[in-house]
Design a protein around this motif. Structure first.
Motif, short mmCIF file in Angstrom:
data_model
loop_
_atom_site.label_atom_id
_atom_site.label_comp_id
_atom_site.label_asym_id
_atom_site.label_seq_id
_atom_site.Cartn_x
_atom_site.Cartn_y
_atom_site.Cartn_z
N THR A 160 55.00 -19.99 17.05
CA THR A 160 56.22 -20.94 16.56
C THR A 160 55.56 -21.47 15.30
O THR A 160 54.40 -22.21 15.26
N PRO A 215 52.20 -15.05 22.82
CA PRO A 215 53.01 -15.95 23.48
C PRO A 215 53.68 -16.62 22.34
O PRO A 215 53.38 -16.92 21.29
N GLU A 216 55.20 -17.15 22.63
CA GLU A 216 55.79 -17.81 21.61
C GLU A 216 55.31 -19.08 21.12
O GLU A 216 55.39 -19.41 19.93
N HIS A 217 54.19 -19.79 21.96
CA HIS A 217 54.06 -20.88 21.48
C HIS A 217 52.77 -20.81 20.44
O HIS A 217 52.67 -21.77 19.62
N LEU A 218 52.31 -19.62 20.35
CA LEU A 218 51.26 -19.44 19.20
C LEU A 218 52.10 -18.92 17.89
O LEU A 218 51.49 -19.13 16.87
N LEU A 253 52.52 -21.33 11.95
CA LEU A 253 51.44 -20.67 12.49
C LEU A 253 50.17 -21.00 11.91
O LEU A 253 50.02 -21.29 10.49
N HIS A 276 42.59 -18.17 19.76
CA HIS A 276 43.02 -18.63 21.11
C HIS A 276 42.73 -17.72 22.20
O HIS A 276 43.06 -16.55 21.87
N ARG A 301 44.05 -20.21 14.67
CA ARG A 301 44.31 -20.54 16.09
C ARG A 301 44.91 -19.21 16.61
O ARG A 301 44.57 -18.84 17.94
N GLU A 338 44.83 -16.76 24.45
CA GLU A 338 46.08 -16.26 24.63
C GLU A 338 46.38 -15.62 23.18
O GLU A 338 47.81 -15.05 23.26
#
Length: 268
Positions: free
Chosen positions: A139, A134-137, A142, A150, A146, A152
């Motif tokens: 962005t 996913p994009e939020h990881l 980095l 994570h 995480r 996700e």
């Protein structure tokens, strides 16, 4: 020797590092060509050590470069080691060398992180493993821990997640034991609290390899595009760094751990 009328400052810090290394005052004195009495006076604040003595003790105590600056400041001296941004032209040769190393390692994954596992650079081998996250990881900035742990992130793809997660958390714990780093501690507390993804089977255990291979080190076994890839990790740091930024860089390369992984990656 100058008498210092305070019990705080560089003395308690040095004592903390000595105790962390499990050395007696006499052992440290012998290594640093000093005396146990002098070490005792420094630790109790009865003597103000010279700049050279602080650096000598720090060297024998294997104090990280960032913490050596803290020792000097606590004693009233200026920091000895700069903290240069990687974007600074002064580190241009270093950046070029790192980029060449990462490119040369492709198609095998390789990544460079700082002291709190923020990703500084990575090659295409790493990019392939991160495909579909996913994009939020992804962005910037980095964070390698995480992304890996994570729910996700890569965690659901890792076949031996419990083992690999335990290895990563233990690695961070060892780092925190030898260096005070609030950024690293915050990352550790975050990723240690992540729930484990739902297991693939009812028994609640990680999936076993149907074709076990005699690995020579704990592998990272991860699914990618219908294949199960196996890697062992190697971490390199810079010897005798004179800059805080450089001292905290780590280059991690993932070496294929079985012939099937080699064949698949080379086919790419």
């Amino acid at each position: 020797m100058t008498t210092v009328a305070t019990a705080t400052g560089v003395g308690p810090l040095l004592r903390g590092w000595r105790e962390r290394r499990r050395l007696s005052q006499l052992e440290l004195a012998l290594r640093a060509d000093s005396s146990a009495r002098h070490i005792s006076f420094i630790e109790t604040g009865r003597s103000r050590p010279s700049e050279e003595m602080i650096l000598r003790l720090a060297e024998h105590l294997e104090v990280p470069v960032r913490e050596r600056n803290a020792l000097l400041l606590a004693a009233g001296y200026a920091p000895r080691y700069a903290e240069t941004s990687l974007d600074d032209p002064a580190l241009g040769t270093l950046r070029a060398g790192i980029e060449q190393l990462l490119a040369g390692y492709d198609p095998y994954p390789a990544i460079v992180v700082d002291g709190s596992y923020t990703v500084v650079a990575a090659n295409q081998g790493i990019a392939r493993l991160l495909d579909g996250l996913p994009e939020h990881l992804l962005t910037p900035p980095l964070n390698a821990m995480r992304i890996t742990l994570h729910p996700e992130g890569l965690a659901p793809r890792i076949r031996n997640l419990r083992e690999w997660r335990g290895h990563l958390l233990a690695q961070m714990e060892r780092q925190m034991a030898v260096a005070r780093s609030e950024p690293l501690r915050r990352v550790y507390e975050e990723v240690a609290a992540y729930p484990l993804p739902e297991p693939a089977d009812a028994a609640g255990e990680d999936r076993e390899d149907p074709h076990p291979y005699p690995y020579f080190a704990l592998p990272l076994r991860i699914e990618h595009d219908g294949h199960v890839l196996s890697f062992v990790s190697s971490i390199s740091t810079f010897n005798t760094p004179m800059d805080v930024t450089v001292a905290e860089l780590a280059i991690e390369t993932l070496l294929p751990a079985d012939p099937a992984t080699v064949k698949y990656l080379q086919s790419l």
